[in-house]
Design an enzyme around this catalytic site. Structure first.
Site, PDB file in Angstrom:
ATOM      1  N   ARG A  90      68.120  37.642 -26.391  1.00  0.00           N
ATOM      2  CA  ARG A  90      66.838  38.270 -26.679  1.00  0.00           C
ATOM      3  C   ARG A  90      65.820  37.221 -27.094  1.00  0.00           C
ATOM      4  NH1 ARG A  90      63.997  37.576 -30.417  1.00  0.00           N
ATOM      5  NH2 ARG A  90      65.531  38.186 -31.995  1.00  0.00           N
ATOM      6  N   SER A  91      66.250  36.179 -27.814  1.00  0.00           N
ATOM      7  CA  SER A  91      65.322  35.109 -28.221  1.00  0.00           C
ATOM      8  C   SER A  91      64.733  34.431 -26.991  1.00  0.00           C
ATOM      9  CB  SER A  91      66.019  34.051 -29.080  1.00  0.00           C
ATOM     10  OG  SER A  91      66.440  34.590 -30.295  1.00  0.00           O
ATOM     11  N   LEU A 131      55.355  25.424 -32.387  1.00  0.00           N
ATOM     12  CA  LEU A 131      54.497  25.619 -33.564  1.00  0.00           C
ATOM     13  C   LEU A 131      55.151  24.992 -34.804  1.00  0.00           C
ATOM     14  CD1 LEU A 131      51.995  26.966 -34.943  1.00  0.00           C
ATOM     15  CD2 LEU A 131      53.461  28.945 -35.374  1.00  0.00           C
ATOM     16  N   THR A 132      56.391  25.425 -35.071  1.00  0.00           N
ATOM     17  CA  THR A 132      57.092  24.982 -36.286  1.00  0.00           C
ATOM     18  C   THR A 132      57.357  23.484 -36.276  1.00  0.00           C
ATOM     19  OG1 THR A 132      58.153  27.126 -36.392  1.00  0.00           O
ATOM     20  CG2 THR A 132      59.214  25.366 -37.633  1.00  0.00           C
ATOM     21  N   SER A 138      57.320  27.912 -42.907  1.00  0.00           N
ATOM     22  CA  SER A 138      56.583  29.086 -43.385  1.00  0.00           C
ATOM     23  C   SER A 138      55.097  28.811 -43.514  1.00  0.00           C
ATOM     24  CB  SER A 138      57.147  29.540 -44.737  1.00  0.00           C
ATOM     25  OG  SER A 138      58.429  30.077 -44.554  1.00  0.00           O
ATOM     26  N   THR A 165      63.197  27.193 -29.558  1.00  0.00           N
ATOM     27  CA  THR A 165      64.092  27.834 -28.592  1.00  0.00           C
ATOM     28  C   THR A 165      63.670  27.450 -27.178  1.00  0.00           C
ATOM     29  OG1 THR A 165      64.386  29.715 -30.082  1.00  0.00           O
ATOM     30  CG2 THR A 165      64.941  30.078 -27.760  1.00  0.00           C
ATOM     31  N   LEU A 245      52.885  35.228 -32.545  1.00  0.00           N
ATOM     32  CA  LEU A 245      54.018  35.592 -33.400  1.00  0.00           C
ATOM     33  C   LEU A 245      54.063  37.099 -33.628  1.00  0.00           C
ATOM     34  CD1 LEU A 245      54.000  32.709 -36.047  1.00  0.00           C
ATOM     35  CD2 LEU A 245      55.492  32.986 -34.068  1.00  0.00           C
ATOM     36  N   GLU A 369      60.461  33.640 -37.191  1.00  0.00           N
ATOM     37  CA  GLU A 369      59.351  34.574 -36.952  1.00  0.00           C
ATOM     38  C   GLU A 369      58.837  35.152 -38.265  1.00  0.00           C
ATOM     39  OE1 GLU A 369      57.995  35.175 -34.090  1.00  0.00           O
ATOM     40  OE2 GLU A 369      59.360  34.034 -32.846  1.00  0.00           O
ATOM     41  N   THR A 371      59.916  34.502 -42.366  1.00  0.00           N
ATOM     42  CA  THR A 371      61.118  34.886 -43.107  1.00  0.00           C
ATOM     43  C   THR A 371      60.894  36.251 -43.737  1.00  0.00           C
ATOM     44  OG1 THR A 371      60.431  34.028 -45.242  1.00  0.00           O
ATOM     45  CG2 THR A 371      61.464  32.453 -43.720  1.00  0.00           C
TER      46      THR A 371
END
Lengths: 390, 248, 329
Positions: A90-91, A131-132, A138, A165, A245, A369, A371
């Site tokens: 699904r990810s 992005l991260t 966060s 991912t 997001l 996505e 926390t």
């Protein structure tokens, strides 16, 4: 999974048909191999063309771009059924659809849409969302990846992204970078970077105990030079990646219900078959209490996402509403997976049973996505008007 | 091509008998294209793809609930659908065949496919009966089928053997296991199905000379006796087969 | 008093047992309704007339024989037209066929030509009342339907084995008749009868079936299943959909909802988990043995005798034991 609350009657025939098709795909193509993939630490890439011809990528984007053009409830049902298989599968679909195709659709030029969307819909181009960063999870506003504009309008990107991912298998990366010094979050823009551009490297992160049937990578951008038309022209500020997001989190609120359903089905079936002390363990009160709790939380989660989907289709859904659903459903799913694992007894630690795999996966879903805690503060701020983020 | 399909319950269901004692309780039961009929739809779609031409019309007799079943066939790739509307499907296969033949006649179909039998009623009769009423050749329970130059060749499985038959088109063929597994409707196919024509026509259902007077569940099979583990259990198993079951 | 009609199936010049079952059933109807003759019809290549005596021995009063060189193979158009003509010409209350592979093709054609109702695949029937009442398994055998059929005649096709062929000797009058149409003008042309391995018992007739599934792990291991079947001596080999879909065994060996429905005296399920669509095919077996390494496998719930263990280890030992048991008889 029995339709205990007749939720099927609140779905249209088309929505049920979509759900049934993906359900069957997961039963026939994902479930037979996914336990082994998880143990081996391998994403079943061979399923990508099949997922593409099923029409799963960007399923809620318009038909003119080669997408299925489904409504958002249908999109949610797709995520639910995929995650009933595995959160890693699904990810993959969430990233491809909500985090790569969506920004190109929402912020891209007509040419970018025509160039990328049809090929992403049919799986020819796999994308990832950068992005991260290693030090900014966060708090994406703090990112330090920079894009410097050159005299000819082209851009040079420098920085590092983490927990990406599809990073190592993507042909295109949607990278978010600041264009005006590392303090100005309003200067964040999105760039579509072909991953074979010199200076772009991706490396798989090893040693994961969760989402093992998924490729998770670090990206390093070292003087990556992209042309002027690589920028997503309508992107601007942190709002842009956050909108992406929100799309992904919407799908995850549904997906986590699917994982919970898989664990519940496994536990309920086991409880009726496993005999101990002369009767099925499902005849004992403590196991019945576990199952009753699971069913109740799943039904609540289903009704939450169904209403959220109707709001999204009506155009009135807010990010805070998505936070409520993602937070609740992922949390309840992690609890259900753990309780199912326990009901299965010793067998529950084996990879041939799904619950522990889902339990481990859902720890990542709880964290990514946004926390659980971040979504808690989103709701807190929505309720009180006061920010507790810093 | 035309394919006649029936809406049937999912056979994995734990069936219960309805209060009237003459039908199966449908509450909470999932329905779909009957198993063999799904093979027939798939066979038609594959023939159409092989030819590169041809139109597939799916036809079903029943109440409005069969529209969902027809749309499933459309989402697999059929081109048109026809609902022959009636409150309930008669138990008399000949009555069903008469209604279907009435619709098929004049449709100009080169090939009409049925599933070998409806998985629920299990009469295996409607297809050959319809062929007789239409006056066209028929091969039933085909496990292999090829069509070329206006003629067909089919294989039928027998007990311990198989027969091969040839026939001219137009013809009726009923489809058995082994030809094709029904494809998964793609999501685009599901969307496209909504735009394909689905015609509803009132069905003229004639006299039915077969009536259900009772439906009942067969006695539950008792089982669950584990007599041992591994090769060590063999002597006891053989003993039981000889003395208790008396099959050895 | 109405007569009763029976179609006697034959293949390659030999009568099939299911054909004699139809004759026995017709004899039962005639005896139960107190009169009327049993008329049997048999169709085949020249020489089939020699079988009339056996048909008479099972209770037929009249045996109508059609012999034609063009009818060595089952020609549906000709056989259906001939049967319809014979049934239409007599005054029969009930006309019996077998619900064999051939019968399930033939009986509906005849019914449609005559415009009468057909009770297909019946496991029991009662012909004494105004309507014929039959029992017929539906929903893959999970439900039993009782149906009442009106009209004259009523055609019935009998599930193979529902009636046991029994001798009820009569001196039958044999009538040679012509086929209702010229076989050369049949539209459906039978080209070939491919005999299966004639040494192999058919799944529908074998008293014992040994069946294999995924638990055998590799197609080569089916040899162990075949060895056990050989040890029994009167066993056929079956398979689940999982292994036929994977090509380990031919589709025709598949036992299940859309495959063969079998009802042997003994069914040995080797490495089969017991998926519902498989159970639908063998649930009515008299005795079921299951061998599977997973104690929770659904097959154990319907097995009379379950052995939890690795099928690859258990089968050779069981084969040996069965062989010895058979020898000592």
């Amino acid at each position: 999974m029995t339709d205990f609350y007749a939720i099927d009657s609140a779905l249209s025939e088309e929505e049920r048909a979509v759900r049934d098709s993906v359900h069957r795909f997961v039963d026939e193509r994902v479930l037979p191999i996914i336990g082994d993939c998880y143990v081996e630490g391998r994403f079943p890439r061979e399923l990508v063309p099949e997922l593409a011809s099923l029409g799963v990528f960007g399923a809620n984007l318009p038909e003119e771009y080669g997408c299925a053009g489904l409504n958002n409830v249908s999109y949610g049902l797709i995520m639910q059924e995929l995650e009933r298989g595995d959160s890693g599968v699904r990810s993959f679909a969430s990233v491809q659809g909500a985090l790569v195709m969506y920004p190109i659709f929402a912020f891209g030029s007509d040419e970018q849409k025509r160039t990328y969307l049809p090929k992403m819909a049919n799986g020819e181009i796999i994308g990832c969302f950068g992005l991260t960063e290693p030090d900014y999870g966060s708090n994406p506003a703090g990112m330090i990846t920079m894009a410097r504009e050159q005299s000819d309008g082209s851009w040079v990107l420098n920085g590092a992204k983490m927990w990406i991912t599809n990073g190592s298998t993507a042909q295109a990366a949607v990278v978010w970078a600041k264009t005006n010094g590392d303090k100005d979050e309003r200067s964040i823009r999105g760039f579509v970077v072909p991953t074979n551009t010199p200076g772009f490297t991706a490396r798989d992160q090893k040693g994961k105990l969760s989402l093992r049937a998924s490729d998770t990578s670090e990206l390093v951008l070292q003087d990556v030079h992209v042309p002027a038309d690589a920028i997503l022209p309508k992107s601007g500020g942190l709002k842009s990646p956050l909108m992406c997001l929100t799309q992904a989190r919407y799908g995850i609120a549904w997906g986590s219900v699917g994982a919970a359903m898989a664990c519940y089905d496994e536990a309920a079936s086991y409880a009726c078959n496993r005999v101990m002390f002369g009767k099925p363990i499902g005849a004992f009160q403590l196991q019945q209490a576990r199952l009753a709790e699971m069913l109740t939380e799943i039904v609540k989660g289903q009704l939450l996402t169904l209403h959220l989907g109707r709001l999204k289709d009506a155009g009135t859904m807010t990010p805070q509403q998505v936070s409520l659903a993602k937070r609740n459903n992922v949390s309840m799913a992690t609890d259900i997976a753990r309780e199912a694992r326990r009901l299965l007894g010793a067998n529950g630690i084996l990879a041939e049973y799904a619950s522990m795999r889902h339990m481990a996966n859902l720890e990542s879903v709880y964290t990514y996505e946004g926390t659980h805690d971040v979504h808690t503060l989103v709701l807190g701020q929505a309720i009180t008007g006061l920010s507790a983020f810093q | 091509m035309a394919v006649c399909i029936k809406r049937a319950a999912d056979m994995e269901t734990r069936f219960k008998i309805a209060a009237n004692g003459t039908s199966v309780d449908e509450t909470g039961v999932k329905f779909d294209i009957a198993d063999f009929d799904g093979f027939a739809v798939e066979a038609a779609l594959q023939l159409k793809e092989k030819e590169g031409a041809g139109e597939v019309t799916v036809i079903s007799l029943g109440p409005d609930t069969v529209q969902e079943t027809l749309r499933k066939a459309l989402s697999m790739g059929a081109d048109k659908a026809v609902q022959l509307k009636t409150d309930s499907v008669p138990a008399d296969a000949l009555a069903v065949a008469r209604v279907l033949a009435g619709e098929l006649k004049g449709g100009g179909y080169d090939l009409v496919l049925f599933g070998r039998m409806a998985i629920d009623a299990a009469n295996q009769s409607v297809g050959p009966m319809a062929a007789e009423l239409l006056g066209v050749p028929c091969v039933s329970a085909a496990s292999e089928l090829t069509i070329a130059n206006g003629r067909g060749t089919a294989r039928r499985e027998l007990e311990g053997a198989a027969e091969v038959l040839e026939f001219p088109l137009p013809a009726v063929v009923t489809i058995d296991e082994g030809i094709a597994r029904p494809r998964l409707p793609s999501l685009k196919g599901i969307m496209a199905a909504k735009k394909k024509p689905l015609e509803v026509k009132p069905a003229q259902v004639g006299e039915s000379r077969v009536k259900v007077i009772k439906m009942e569940l067969p006695p539950e099979r008792t089982g669950g006796r584990i007599i041992g583990e591994g090769p060590a259990a063999v002597p006891e198993l053989v003993r039981l087969l000889q003395t208790e079951a008396k099959v050895l | 008093m109405a007569n009763t009609f029976a179609f006697v199936e034959s293949r390659s010049g030999e009568l099939r047992r299911v054909g004699l079952e139809a004759v026995t059933a017709a004899r039962q109807v005639a005896d139960a309704t107190g009169g009327g003759d049993v008329h049997a019809l048999v169709i085949g290549a020249p020489g089939i007339a020699a079988k009339a005596e056996v048909i008479g021995a099972h209770g037929a009063d009249v045996v109508e024989v059609v012999e034609h060189p063009g009818l060595a193979l089952y020609s549906p158009d000709v056989v259906a037209a001939t049967a319809a003509e014979r049934i239409g010409a007599g005054s029969y209350r009930v006309a019996l066929f077998s619900a064999s592979a051939q019968g399930r093709d033939l009986a509906p054609r005849v019914a449609a030509q005559l415009g009468v109702a057909l009770g297909a695949d019946v496991t029991a029937f009662e012909a004494s009342g105004d309507a014929i009442v039959v029992r017929h398994p539906v929903n893959t055998g999970k439900v039993m339907a009782t149906l009442s059929i009106t009209g004259t005649p009523v055609l019935l096709s009998l599930r193979p084995g529902a009636v046991t062929a029994a001798r009820a000797p009569r001196t039958a009058r044999v009538e040679a008749i012509a086929p209702a149409m010229d076989p050369a003008s049949a539209r459906v042309v039978p080209k070939e009868l491919r005999a299966g391995n004639t040494a192999k018992l058919d799944l529908g007739e074998a008293p014992v079936i040994v069946s294999g599934g995924r638990g055998l792990r590799a197609p080569e291991n089916f040899k162990l299943v075949e060895d056990l079947a050989a040890a029994f001596g009167n066993a056929a080999v079956g398979a689940t959909r999982a292994v036929t879909d994977d090509g380990w065994r031919p589709h025709t060996d598949q036992i299940g909802q859309t495959g063969r429905l079998v009802s042997p005296d003994l069914y040995v399920a080797c490495g089969i988990s017991g998926a519902i669509q498989h159970l639908a095919g063998m649930r009515t077996s008299k005795t079921i043995v299951a061998i599977n390494k997973d104690r929770e496998a659904p097959i154990f719930k319907i097995a009379d005798y379950g052995v939890v263990g690795d099928v690859l280890e258990v089968l050779p030992v069981l084969t040996d034991a069965v062989r010895k048991a058979k020898q000592s008889h």
